[in-house]
Design an enzyme around this catalytic site. Sequence first.
Site, PDB file in Angstrom:
ATOM      1  CD  GLU A  40      -1.342  -5.346  -0.009  1.00 19.63           C
ATOM      2  OE1 GLU A  40      -1.499  -4.095  -0.048  1.00 19.63           O
ATOM      3  OE2 GLU A  40      -0.333  -5.877   0.464  1.00 19.63           O
ATOM      4  CE  LYS A 111       3.298  -6.294   0.259  1.00 18.88           C
ATOM      5  NZ  LYS A 111       2.332  -5.523   1.079  1.00 18.88           N
ATOM      6  CB  CYS A 146       0.942  -3.295  -1.873  1.00 19.65           C
ATOM      7  SG  CYS A 146       0.438  -1.686  -1.181  1.00 19.65           S
TER       8      CYS A 146
HETATM    9  N1  LIG Z   1       0.185  -2.598   1.918  1.00 22.15           N
HETATM   10  C1  LIG Z   1       1.332  -2.055   1.594  1.00 22.15           C
HETATM   11  O1  LIG Z   1       2.236  -2.730   1.111  1.00 22.15           O
HETATM   12  C2  LIG Z   1       1.473  -0.580   1.840  1.00 22.15           C
HETATM   13  C3  LIG Z   1       2.660   0.028   1.128  1.00 22.15           C
HETATM   14  C4  LIG Z   1       2.807   1.485   1.435  1.00 22.15           C
HETATM   15  O2  LIG Z   1       2.008   2.075   2.144  1.00 22.15           O
HETATM   16  C5  LIG Z   1       3.960   2.195   0.865  1.00 22.15           C
HETATM   17  O3  LIG Z   1       4.821   1.569   0.236  1.00 22.15           O
HETATM   18  O4  LIG Z   1       4.021   3.422   1.045  1.00 22.15           O
END
Ligand SMILES: NC(=O)CCC(=O)C(=O)O
Length: 264
Positions: A40, A111, A146
């Site tokens: 990502e 996203k 993510c």
């Molecule tokens: N970039 C993200 O989506 C980080 C997600 C995260 O840190 C978490 O779900 O814990």
Amino acid sequence: MRASLIQMRVDPDESPDFRRRRAVSLVQDQAGVDLVVLPELWTTGAFAYEDFGTEAEPLEGSTYEAMAKAASDAGVWLHAGSIPERDPDGPLYNTSLVFSPSGELAAAYRKIHRFGFDKGEAVLMGAGTVPVTVRLPETTVGVATCYDLRFPELFRSLVDAGAETLVIPAGWPERRRSHWTLLARARAVENQAYVLACGTAGTHAGVPQAGHSIVVDPWGEVLAEAGAEEEILTVEFDPAKVAATREQFPALKDRVLGLEPPRR
Ligand SMILES: NC(=O)CCC(=O)C(=O)O
């Protein structure tokens, strides 16, 4: 089928431009595998909120061009991770790009679940609304990014659309590494699907990254897991195992949809 997850180091020692050139060469080196996955927001880092605006690009910007060419140079399907996309008529989006081996854009996914609660990505970027699948010759891929990993209903919608392999680029922090591996396995087991989850290494914006990219089979077994540093995780897997698992242990058929609200 062979896949390479490129767990790139994302830290302030190199510029986004330099990292883009490095990513091109890492993808080109993967010629011979079927699918390559990047993490990502690897140009900026997923937590480098102050860089989202300055590094944002139109969908068909420099990362798109570089990745389309890298996919066709290597002759691979390329999930190029995500970019901070600047929609000319709207906000920024965290947008994943998937290219075919001829360098055509096969899918773009904005996203849906933005991270940060009332700050960071959650306020700087708009939310996507449309789940996305991509048909590869050997398997149907469902994409998620993510923080999406925490939302099982998204993955169910991907499975309902035919997904057999779930590909998840991420910039997951070391602080919550145990959630990362647990959730990757959970999504694989509950959806009886392969999970290919590719994170970043290094530290950006003061947030040490977990690395530990992981490939899980439809039974929940970990086929491969990276360490914490930059690494290319190459794995061989059999897409036919999805149908076999779903047939031998047909739990997905026992779903009960449209439950009544709980009684109090
Ligand atoms: N970039 C993200 O989506 C980080 C997600 C995260 O840190 C978490 O779900 O814990």
